[in-house]
Design an enzyme around this catalytic site. Structure first.
Site, PDB file in Angstrom:
ATOM      1  N   SER A 121       0.814  -1.211   0.000  1.00  0.00           N
ATOM      2  CA  SER A 121       0.000   0.000   0.000  1.00  0.00           C
ATOM      3  C   SER A 121       0.854   1.269   0.000  1.00  0.00           C
ATOM      4  O   SER A 121       1.700   1.424  -0.866  1.00  0.00           O
ATOM      5  CB  SER A 121      -0.957  -0.052   1.182  1.00  0.00           C
ATOM      6  OG  SER A 121      -2.067   0.719   0.896  1.00  0.00           O
TER       7      SER A 121
ATOM      8  N   HIS B 218      -7.656  -5.811   0.844  1.00  0.00           N
ATOM      9  CA  HIS B 218      -6.409  -5.041   0.921  1.00  0.00           C
ATOM     10  C   HIS B 218      -5.587  -5.526   2.123  1.00  0.00           C
ATOM     11  O   HIS B 218      -5.941  -5.238   3.273  1.00  0.00           O
ATOM     12  CB  HIS B 218      -6.809  -3.574   1.101  1.00  0.00           C
ATOM     13  CG  HIS B 218      -5.676  -2.611   1.013  1.00  0.00           C
ATOM     14  ND1 HIS B 218      -4.914  -2.476  -0.103  1.00  0.00           N
ATOM     15  CD2 HIS B 218      -5.188  -1.710   1.925  1.00  0.00           C
ATOM     16  CE1 HIS B 218      -4.003  -1.534   0.105  1.00  0.00           C
ATOM     17  NE2 HIS B 218      -4.149  -1.061   1.327  1.00  0.00           N
TER      18      HIS B 218
END
Ligand code: GTR
Length: 424
Positions: free
Chosen positions: A262, A404
């Protein structure tokens, strides 16, 4: 009545002002609304000359690095500061006896960077290593209570894990699932990690507490529009770790794999673009400002990232908030800067915010540079692979099920990719 009307008017003005201050953002998740875009060609010099040789690519590489530094991430000071190194703790039987764990402090310009290094006890000779920034502090990698608690700023949490922006014992092991140490160590790799907030606390006023003011130019008091910001400082901290690893006799510094998830994936790609000592590069769901194409309107966009995280990119990048088509670069060119080194880009299907398709298309577009340099990349006509069907050329890509995160599935692919690339 008159008074009532005035009050209503005043209330309306307050509501309107508040709305203007907190604009809403509706991400696009409809392919029909992505719109047309033309990607800049990584193999075309600024003056239009077509890049046809590896030698010309070196020149183009310099141009692209300059564009990303000036317009996107900010310039990294080149000044080399003196570093003092101190091992503060050693545990010979960490991770159920699999590894020797060292806590090492690098002090640069009076400010510490705390490294946590695991080397496999079974290994003979120097070992390759996975290096990555963590989000929550080194104590979050394991639940071992003897591991030193990070002292850097953290966002407060409701569960008492972070109080007054400092970690409490409750956050131990918080990132454990993302760092499957035993799995990695058993494959003969070392692991080294550091807390991103040691070098730049991740909040909008973090600059003051970061390394940036320590590296100001003579007479400088504030950042210029092309100066570095959080992503660049984090990237720089990764290169400081490489400087250290080159001096550590347990490590094979020619085989440093850098991995980032990320926002740390964004910093990782930028680090590897600039510093060619990173031999293998992994972007785990880095999304906007990382692997995903900026021009493709899907999920998070330039405007949203600049608004929510004004401290990540440099001042100049704010110019592109309203129209990413005006950017002189796009993110496939950041990936191309890693060529010919092995690069792996990974997405997750429930992580649409990071635009999995945009990450794949970016890896595919970057592959033109890999081909120029004699490596196999993602074929220009390849369709996006199905779930759990990794592509592993010198450019790797997978999309997995789920959210995620960094999962064991992701690590299994990265270990296989590193084994394959390094013929282990
Ligand atoms: C989100 C941000 C993403 C990504 C993510 C993360 O809030 O919009 O760009 O960086 O955080 O780092 O987990």
């Amino acid at each position: 009545m008159k008074r009532y009307a005035r009050l209503t008017l005043a209330l309306c003005l307050v509501v309107l002002t508040l709305q203007a201050q907190t604009p809403t953002f509706t991400p696009n998740y409809d392919e029909a609304k992505v719109g047309n875009y033309t990607l800049p060609d990584p193999l075309k010099m600024n003056d239009g000359t077509v890049v046809k040789t590896a030698q010309q690519w070196r020149k183009r590489r310099t141009e692209l690095l300059e564009l990303f530094a000036r317009e996107v991430y900010g310039r990294t000071p080149t000044k080399k500061a003196a570093v003092s190194t101190q091992t503060t703790a050693t545990e010979a039987k960490a991770v159920s006896g699999l590894a020797t764990r060292r806590e090492i402090t690098l002090t640069i310009l009076g400010k510490p960077l705390h490294l946590l290094l695991y080397t496999p006890n079974q290994a003979k000779g120097r070992v390759p290593v996975f290096l990555g920034l963590n989000f929550n502090g080194n104590h979050a990698i394991e639940s071992d209570p003897t591991l030193t608690l990070a002292k850097s700023w953290l966002a407060n949490t409701k569960d008492g894990g972070v109080v007054n922006h400092r970690a409490t014992g409750k956050v131990r092991g918080h990132e454990l699932a993302r760092w499957p140490l035993a799995m990695i160590l058993k494959r003969g790799y070392a692991v080294v990690t550091l807390h991103a907030n040691d070098s730049f606390p991740d909040h909008k006023d973090g600059l003051a507490e970061s390394f940036a003011p320590l590296l100001y130019r003579a007479g400088q008091t504030a950042p210029a529009a092309d100066d570095w910001n959080a992503l660049s400082v984090w990237a720089w901290s990764l290169s400081q770790v490489v400087d250290y690893l080159e001096r550590d006799r347990a490590i094979d510094a020619k085989r440093i794999a850098v991995i980032g998830h990320s926002r740390m994936g964004k910093a990782t790609l930028w680090a590897a673009a600039q510093d060619e000592r990173f031999a293998l590069v992994i972007s785990n769901e880095s999304g906007e400002g990382g692997a995903a194409l900026a021009r493709r309107n899907w999920g998070e966009n330039v405007w949203r990232i600049n608004t929510a995280f004004p401290h990540w990119f440099n001042g100049n990048f704010k110019k592109y908030s309203d129209d990413p088509n005006t950017l002189p670069t796009d993110q496939h060119e950041l990936l191309a800067l890693i060529a010919p080194r092995p690069l792996y880009v990974a997405s997750a299907v429930e992580d649409q915010w990071a635009d999995p398709r945009g990450e794949f298309l970016s890896a595919q577009a970057a592959s033109a540079v890999y081909r120029l340099l004699g490596r196999e990349g993602v074929a220009a006509d390849a369709a996006m692979p199905d779930l759990h069907k990794p592509i592993m050329t010198t450019v790797g890509y997978h999309i997995r099920g789920g959210k995620h995160d960094v999962t064991d599935y992701d690590w299994e692919q990265y270990l296989k990719f590193a084994d394959q690339q390094w013929r282990r």
